[in-house]
Every structure is written in structure tokens, then in C-alpha cells.
Design a protein around this motif. Structure first.
Motif, PDB file in Angstrom:
ATOM      1  N   ASN A 129       0.821  -1.210   0.000  1.00  0.00           N
ATOM      2  CA  ASN A 129       0.000   0.000   0.000  1.00  0.00           C
ATOM      3  C   ASN A 129       0.857   1.264   0.000  1.00  0.00           C
ATOM      4  O   ASN A 129       0.426   2.311   0.489  1.00  0.00           O
ATOM      5  CB  ASN A 129      -0.936  -0.002   1.214  1.00  0.00           C
ATOM      6  CG  ASN A 129      -1.887  -1.179   1.210  1.00  0.00           C
ATOM      7  OD1 ASN A 129      -2.555  -1.436   0.210  1.00  0.00           O
ATOM      8  ND2 ASN A 129      -1.953  -1.906   2.319  1.00  0.00           N
ATOM      9  N   ALA A 130       2.048   1.156  -0.568  1.00  0.00           N
ATOM     10  CA  ALA A 130       2.974   2.290  -0.551  1.00  0.00           C
ATOM     11  C   ALA A 130       2.449   3.438  -1.415  1.00  0.00           C
ATOM     12  O   ALA A 130       1.904   3.230  -2.496  1.00  0.00           O
ATOM     13  CB  ALA A 130       4.340   1.847  -1.054  1.00  0.00           C
ATOM     14  N   LEU A 131       2.625   4.657  -0.901  1.00  0.00           N
ATOM     15  CA  LEU A 131       2.306   5.872  -1.649  1.00  0.00           C
ATOM     16  C   LEU A 131       3.573   6.713  -1.725  1.00  0.00           C
ATOM     17  O   LEU A 131       4.147   7.066  -0.696  1.00  0.00           O
ATOM     18  CB  LEU A 131       1.195   6.663  -0.946  1.00  0.00           C
ATOM     19  CG  LEU A 131      -0.182   6.005  -0.876  1.00  0.00           C
ATOM     20  CD1 LEU A 131      -1.115   6.852  -0.016  1.00  0.00           C
ATOM     21  CD2 LEU A 131      -0.761   5.828  -2.274  1.00  0.00           C
ATOM     22  N   TYR A 132       3.999   7.023  -2.946  1.00  0.00           N
ATOM     23  CA  TYR A 132       5.243   7.753  -3.133  1.00  0.00           C
ATOM     24  C   TYR A 132       4.963   9.174  -3.610  1.00  0.00           C
ATOM     25  O   TYR A 132       4.078   9.404  -4.437  1.00  0.00           O
ATOM     26  CB  TYR A 132       6.133   7.050  -4.158  1.00  0.00           C
ATOM     27  CG  TYR A 132       6.649   5.704  -3.701  1.00  0.00           C
ATOM     28  CD1 TYR A 132       7.837   5.600  -2.992  1.00  0.00           C
ATOM     29  CD2 TYR A 132       5.931   4.546  -3.965  1.00  0.00           C
ATOM     30  CE1 TYR A 132       8.306   4.366  -2.563  1.00  0.00           C
ATOM     31  CE2 TYR A 132       6.392   3.309  -3.538  1.00  0.00           C
ATOM     32  CZ  TYR A 132       7.579   3.225  -2.843  1.00  0.00           C
ATOM     33  OH  TYR A 132       8.035   2.008  -2.420  1.00  0.00           O
ATOM     34  N   GLY A 133       5.740  10.108  -3.089  1.00  0.00           N
ATOM     35  CA  GLY A 133       5.662  11.473  -3.567  1.00  0.00           C
ATOM     36  C   GLY A 133       6.487  11.644  -4.833  1.00  0.00           C
ATOM     37  O   GLY A 133       7.190  10.732  -5.279  1.00  0.00           O
ATOM     38  N   LYS A 134       6.414  12.824  -5.427  1.00  0.00           N
ATOM     39  CA  LYS A 134       7.175  13.109  -6.643  1.00  0.00           C
ATOM     40  C   LYS A 134       8.679  13.132  -6.388  1.00  0.00           C
ATOM     41  O   LYS A 134       9.466  13.110  -7.329  1.00  0.00           O
ATOM     42  CB  LYS A 134       6.722  14.439  -7.243  1.00  0.00           C
ATOM     43  CG  LYS A 134       5.302  14.410  -7.783  1.00  0.00           C
ATOM     44  CD  LYS A 134       4.936  15.739  -8.433  1.00  0.00           C
ATOM     45  CE  LYS A 134       3.541  15.688  -9.034  1.00  0.00           C
ATOM     46  NZ  LYS A 134       3.180  16.963  -9.703  1.00  0.00           N
ATOM     47  N   CYS A 135       9.048  13.177  -5.122  1.00  0.00           N
ATOM     48  CA  CYS A 135      10.465  13.172  -4.757  1.00  0.00           C
ATOM     49  C   CYS A 135      10.955  11.767  -4.430  1.00  0.00           C
ATOM     50  O   CYS A 135      12.138  11.572  -4.144  1.00  0.00           O
ATOM     51  CB  CYS A 135      10.693  14.083  -3.555  1.00  0.00           C
ATOM     52  SG  CYS A 135       9.609  13.696  -2.164  1.00  0.00           S
ATOM     53  N   GLY A 136      10.050  10.776  -4.456  1.00  0.00           N
ATOM     54  CA  GLY A 136      10.435   9.411  -4.127  1.00  0.00           C
ATOM     55  C   GLY A 136      10.307   9.081  -2.657  1.00  0.00           C
ATOM     56  O   GLY A 136      10.643   7.984  -2.230  1.00  0.00           O
ATOM     57  N   HIS A 137       9.804  10.025  -1.853  1.00  0.00           N
ATOM     58  CA  HIS A 137       9.596   9.766  -0.433  1.00  0.00           C
ATOM     59  C   HIS A 137       8.318   8.951  -0.237  1.00  0.00           C
ATOM     60  O   HIS A 137       7.433   8.939  -1.093  1.00  0.00           O
ATOM     61  CB  HIS A 137       9.485  11.077   0.350  1.00  0.00           C
ATOM     62  CG  HIS A 137      10.698  11.938   0.249  1.00  0.00           C
ATOM     63  ND1 HIS A 137      10.783  13.174   0.846  1.00  0.00           N
ATOM     64  CD2 HIS A 137      11.889  11.757  -0.381  1.00  0.00           C
ATOM     65  CE1 HIS A 137      11.957  13.711   0.594  1.00  0.00           C
ATOM     66  NE2 HIS A 137      12.645  12.873  -0.154  1.00  0.00           N
ATOM     67  N   ARG A 138       8.215   8.304   0.921  1.00  0.00           N
ATOM     68  CA  ARG A 138       7.035   7.511   1.235  1.00  0.00           C
ATOM     69  C   ARG A 138       5.994   8.392   1.923  1.00  0.00           C
ATOM     70  O   ARG A 138       6.042   8.611   3.131  1.00  0.00           O
ATOM     71  CB  ARG A 138       7.416   6.340   2.138  1.00  0.00           C
ATOM     72  CG  ARG A 138       8.087   5.181   1.433  1.00  0.00           C
ATOM     73  CD  ARG A 138       7.128   4.374   0.574  1.00  0.00           C
ATOM     74  NE  ARG A 138       6.117   3.688   1.346  1.00  0.00           N
ATOM     75  CZ  ARG A 138       6.214   2.422   1.754  1.00  0.00           C
ATOM     76  NH1 ARG A 138       7.292   1.707   1.458  1.00  0.00           N
ATOM     77  NH2 ARG A 138       5.245   1.861   2.443  1.00  0.00           N
TER      78      ARG A 138
END
Length: 244
Positions: A129-138
Motif C-alpha cells: 500500500n505504498a504511496l510515493y511522492g514526486k520526490c520518491g519519499h514515502r
């Protein structure tokens, strides 16, 4: 300039390797007059890194079993590593080696020695259920995220951990995630950097991952940090969680 740039790469890759592959307490101490980080599991030091301005010294101690493993792989190591190993004195607690590292060649050799010393023990974050930001952060592990992936009880635990890591006590900002109306992008240095280079996000940049694509520490600081504080206070906020 070339050596400085290469050592910057060494610093970044050292942190990705040690924090991404290992769950170890980072304990600040001294090696003579220099600051030193000892990476420990319980009371046992796995490796120590002496922090210099333009290079690292890695202190590695091989016991009998580790010496046997190294000697079986000896021909796979650069000659300068073999020379250090052969000249190092052996005491009752093992063979003590201090290895200067300011190039990627030296770091890759030291990585193999650390892997002989201890197998990686950091368990990866679940990806289902990972959600990543545009910077690659979780985003889903971020203290600021309002998407319902962390409870308020766990957010309070994160506040304690992040306060220890960053010496900051205000974690009140909230963000609903990239490309949403509640996205906290006005002061997002990572996305501003990407936009200035003509990219829609950090992960599309040819230089990614880099030290700019991180909110967590970009290099080792002169600070003791517990393994679980690294897990929850640093890894969610760095590019690709250092492969974790």
C-alpha cells in the motif's frame, strides 16, 4: 575538485548502504581527536567510521571466521586492501584494520568487507500500500500526511522519533500528497529543483537519486541515532528509502 566530488559520492553511497541495508544504532564517539560513528547491534560494534573533512576511515575488526571468509575471497579485493589486511596486527579479539576511503573503488571494497562482517539485517518496508511522492519519499509513512495511512497514536510516536533525529519539536504541518489541493508544495525544495531543470518530478531527473532529493540527512552528522529512529525518522524521507 574531482576528488571532492568523488568523496561526496562516497558519503552519499555510504549512507545509502549503511542505513538502507542495516538496522544498527549509530553511536557518536571519538577516535583519538576525530569524531567517529560506531554502528552497533546491542553492545557489539560492526563497523566504525571516523569522520574527516575529505575522507572516511573505516575501522573493521575481523575475527577468526571472518578472516577465513576474507582469505577465501582474497583475490577478489584490490591489492591495497590485501596489503592493509596482511599488515594489520591480530589481537585476541581479532585483526584490526583502519582503511582510508575517499574513492568509490575503496568504498566498494569496504562494502564487501562489511558484508563479510555482518549480513544485512534491515527488513524492507511493506510495498503493498505504498504511496510515493514526486520526490520518491514515502507519503504513507510521512508524519505530515493526512491520507489516513497512519493513526494519530502512531503520529505522536513519530513526533518523538523525529524530534530526537532533527532536534525540532514542531511537526504540525499537514499535507494531503502531491497533486492534491492540500499538497504542501510552496516550500518543497525538491520539486522546485526539478521544475528548474525542466522535470515534472524528482524521479524523472537524470541525476536522481541525489542528495537534494531528500529531507532526511544528506550525509552522516555528528549525532547518535538509534536504529528504529533511522527507520521511522529518516528512511521515509529519502530517495527510494535507500533501496529499503
Amino acid at each position: 575538485m574531482r576528488n571532492y566530488n568523488e568523496f561526496q559520492k562516497v558519503k552519499e553511497e555510504t549512507m545509502r548502504f549503511m542505513r538502507g541495508r542495516y538496522a544498527l544504532d549509530e553511536m557518536l564517539g571519538k577516535h583519538y581527536e576525530n569524531d567517529c560513528l560506531r554502528f552497533r547491534q546491542g553492545k557489539k560494534t560492526i563497523v566504525a567510521i571516523v569522520l574527516h573533512e575529505d575522507y572516511y576511515d573505516f575501522q573493521i575488526i575481523f575475527g577468526k571466521a571472518e578472516r577465513e571468509k576474507f582469505e577465501a575471497q582474497k583475490n577478489e579485493f584490490p591489492q591495497f586492501i590485501v596489503d592493509i589486511y596482511d599488515k594489520a596486527l591480530t589481537y585476541p579479539d581479532g585483526k584490526w584494520m583502519l582503511i582510508r576511503v575517499d574513492t568509490m573503488e575503496a568504498f566498494e571494497a569496504v562494502k564487501k568487507m562489511i558484508l563479510i562482517k555482518k549480513r544485512p539485517n534491515r527488513k524492507p518496508f511493506p510495498k503493498e500500500n505504498a504511496l510515493y511522492g514526486k520526490c520518491g519519499h514515502r507519503c504513507d509513512l510521512c508524519i505530515h500526511f493526512t491520507g489516513g495511512t497512519i493513526s494519530e497514536e502512531f503520529r505522536k510516536e513519530l513526533e518523538e522519533r523525529l524530534t530526537r533525529v532533527y532536534d525540532n519539536s514542531d511537526w504540525s504541518m499537514r499535507c494531503s500528497g502531491c497533486s492534491t489541493p492540500g499538497c504542501y508544495t510552496n516550500s518543497c525544495h525538491q520539486l522546485k529543483c526539478a521544475e528548474e531543470k525542466g522535470y515534472a518530478d524528482c524521479v524523472s531527473c537524470r541525476e536522481y537519486p541525489c542528495s537534494r532529493a531528500t529531507v532526511g540527512y544528506a550525509e552522516f552528522g555528528k549525532k547518535s541515532i538509534l536504529a528504529d529512529d533511522v527507520k521511522w525518522g529518516i528512511l521515509p524521507y529519502v530517495a527510494n528509502q535507500y533501496g529499503n
